[in-house]
Motif scaffolding. Structure first.
Motif, PDB file in Angstrom:
ATOM      1  N   LYS A   1     -14.974 -44.566  -3.916  1.00 46.40           N
ATOM      2  CA  LYS A   1     -15.140 -43.129  -3.665  1.00 46.40           C
ATOM      3  C   LYS A   1     -14.725 -42.307  -4.879  1.00 46.40           C
ATOM      4  O   LYS A   1     -15.345 -41.303  -5.195  1.00 46.40           O
ATOM      5  CB  LYS A   1     -14.296 -42.693  -2.470  1.00 46.40           C
ATOM      6  CG  LYS A   1     -14.800 -43.177  -1.144  1.00 46.40           C
ATOM      7  CD  LYS A   1     -13.871 -42.675  -0.059  1.00 46.40           C
ATOM      8  CE  LYS A   1     -14.159 -43.256   1.277  1.00 46.40           C
ATOM      9  NZ  LYS A   1     -13.206 -42.795   2.295  1.00 46.40           N
ATOM     10  N   ASP A   2     -13.657 -42.736  -5.548  1.00 44.98           N
ATOM     11  CA  ASP A   2     -13.120 -41.978  -6.674  1.00 44.98           C
ATOM     12  C   ASP A   2     -13.855 -42.211  -7.992  1.00 44.98           C
ATOM     13  O   ASP A   2     -13.864 -41.340  -8.850  1.00 44.98           O
ATOM     14  CB  ASP A   2     -11.639 -42.313  -6.883  1.00 44.98           C
ATOM     15  CG  ASP A   2     -10.768 -41.818  -5.746  1.00 44.98           C
ATOM     16  OD1 ASP A   2     -11.195 -40.895  -5.009  1.00 44.98           O
ATOM     17  OD2 ASP A   2      -9.660 -42.358  -5.581  1.00 44.98           O
ATOM     18  N   SER A   3     -14.456 -43.394  -8.175  1.00 45.60           N
ATOM     19  CA  SER A   3     -14.966 -43.711  -9.505  1.00 45.60           C
ATOM     20  C   SER A   3     -16.483 -43.813  -9.615  1.00 45.60           C
ATOM     21  O   SER A   3     -16.994 -43.840 -10.721  1.00 45.60           O
ATOM     22  CB  SER A   3     -14.351 -45.023 -10.001  1.00 45.60           C
ATOM     23  OG  SER A   3     -14.739 -46.089  -9.175  1.00 45.60           O
TER      24      SER A   3
ATOM     25  N   GLU B   1     -11.630 -47.119  -1.390  1.00 45.99           N
ATOM     26  CA  GLU B   1     -11.054 -45.874  -1.911  1.00 45.99           C
ATOM     27  C   GLU B   1     -11.365 -45.703  -3.391  1.00 45.99           C
ATOM     28  O   GLU B   1     -11.683 -44.611  -3.850  1.00 45.99           O
ATOM     29  CB  GLU B   1      -9.545 -45.832  -1.672  1.00 45.99           C
ATOM     30  CG  GLU B   1      -9.158 -45.637  -0.228  1.00 45.99           C
ATOM     31  CD  GLU B   1      -9.715 -44.345   0.361  1.00 45.99           C
ATOM     32  OE1 GLU B   1      -9.629 -43.292  -0.290  1.00 45.99           O
ATOM     33  OE2 GLU B   1     -10.236 -44.408   1.494  1.00 45.99           O
ATOM     34  N   MET B   2     -11.285 -46.796  -4.141  1.00 42.54           N
ATOM     35  CA  MET B   2     -11.589 -46.729  -5.566  1.00 42.54           C
ATOM     36  C   MET B   2     -13.055 -46.381  -5.788  1.00 42.54           C
ATOM     37  O   MET B   2     -13.385 -45.639  -6.703  1.00 42.54           O
ATOM     38  CB  MET B   2     -11.261 -48.063  -6.237  1.00 42.54           C
ATOM     39  CG  MET B   2      -9.787 -48.337  -6.344  1.00 42.54           C
ATOM     40  SD  MET B   2      -9.467 -49.989  -6.989  1.00 42.54           S
ATOM     41  CE  MET B   2     -10.372 -49.937  -8.515  1.00 42.54           C
TER      42      MET B   2
ATOM     43  N   HIS C   1     -20.787 -50.405 -13.404  1.00 45.26           N
ATOM     44  CA  HIS C   1     -19.367 -50.307 -13.083  1.00 45.26           C
ATOM     45  C   HIS C   1     -18.968 -51.582 -12.357  1.00 45.26           C
ATOM     46  O   HIS C   1     -19.681 -52.055 -11.477  1.00 45.26           O
ATOM     47  CB  HIS C   1     -19.113 -49.088 -12.181  1.00 45.26           C
ATOM     48  CG  HIS C   1     -17.756 -48.527 -12.328  1.00 45.26           C
ATOM     49  ND1 HIS C   1     -17.487 -47.442 -13.130  1.00 45.26           N
ATOM     50  CD2 HIS C   1     -16.577 -48.903 -11.803  1.00 45.26           C
ATOM     51  CE1 HIS C   1     -16.201 -47.169 -13.063  1.00 45.26           C
ATOM     52  NE2 HIS C   1     -15.628 -48.044 -12.264  1.00 45.26           N
TER      53      HIS C   1
ATOM     54  N   GLU D   1     -10.793 -52.719 -13.744  1.00 47.31           N
ATOM     55  CA  GLU D   1     -11.885 -51.748 -13.747  1.00 47.31           C
ATOM     56  C   GLU D   1     -12.606 -51.836 -15.078  1.00 47.31           C
ATOM     57  O   GLU D   1     -12.067 -51.455 -16.114  1.00 47.31           O
ATOM     58  CB  GLU D   1     -11.352 -50.336 -13.516  1.00 47.31           C
ATOM     59  CG  GLU D   1     -12.442 -49.311 -13.383  1.00 47.31           C
ATOM     60  CD  GLU D   1     -11.934 -47.955 -12.909  1.00 47.31           C
ATOM     61  OE1 GLU D   1     -12.786 -47.093 -12.678  1.00 47.31           O
ATOM     62  OE2 GLU D   1     -10.714 -47.747 -12.781  1.00 47.31           O
TER      63      GLU D   1
ATOM     64  N   ASP E   1     -20.260 -43.512 -12.121  1.00 46.41           N
ATOM     65  CA  ASP E   1     -19.707 -43.231 -13.445  1.00 46.41           C
ATOM     66  C   ASP E   1     -20.509 -44.046 -14.448  1.00 46.41           C
ATOM     67  O   ASP E   1     -20.098 -45.116 -14.861  1.00 46.41           O
ATOM     68  CB  ASP E   1     -18.227 -43.608 -13.485  1.00 46.41           C
ATOM     69  CG  ASP E   1     -17.591 -43.325 -14.823  1.00 46.41           C
ATOM     70  OD1 ASP E   1     -18.158 -42.539 -15.601  1.00 46.41           O
ATOM     71  OD2 ASP E   1     -16.529 -43.904 -15.097  1.00 46.41           O
TER      72      ASP E   1
END
Length: 89
Positions: free
Chosen positions: A42-44, A39-40, A51, A10, A47
Motif C-alpha cells: 500500500k505504501d510503496s 501494508e508495504m 518493484h 526492498e 513506484d
C-alpha cells in the motif's frame, strides 16, 4: 512465545529487524509476515515499473523460517499509433 525477526528486502536494499515480534504459533508468524507485506505494498506501489518486496523471517536463533515476496512489473504493449481497437473492421 517465540521471538521472530521480520527483515525487509526492498529492491535489494535490506532493512534488518533488530527488535523482533513475539508470536505464539507458526501460523501467527505467517499471518504477521503477510500483513506486513500488504501494508508495504500500500505504501510503496506503484513506484516505477518494477518493484520487489521480500520479508524474510528469522527465529530467535537466526535461522530463516519463512519468506514471503512480491514481484511487481508493468509491461506496456507496443501498439502502432495508427491502429485502433476497431482497426479490424
Amino acid at each position: 512465545m517465540t521471538l521472530y525477526y521480520f527483515d525487509v528486502d526492498e529492491n535489494g536494499t535490506v532493512y534488518p529487524d533488530d527488535q523482533g515480534t513475539d508470536c505464539e504459533t507458526f501460523d501467527r508468524v505467517k499471518e504477521e509476515a503477510i500483513r506486513a507485506l500488504v501494508e508495504m505494498i500500500k505504501d510503496s506501489l506503484p513506484d516505477g515499473d518494477r518493484h520487489r518486496l521480500i520479508i524474510k523471517v528469522r527465529d530467535d536463533g537466526g535461522a530463516l523460517v519463512l519468506q514471503v515476496s512480491l514481484n511487481f512489473e508493468v509491461e506496456a504493449e507496443h501498439r502502432s499509433r495508427t491502429s485502433s481497437p476497431d482497426s479490424h473492421v
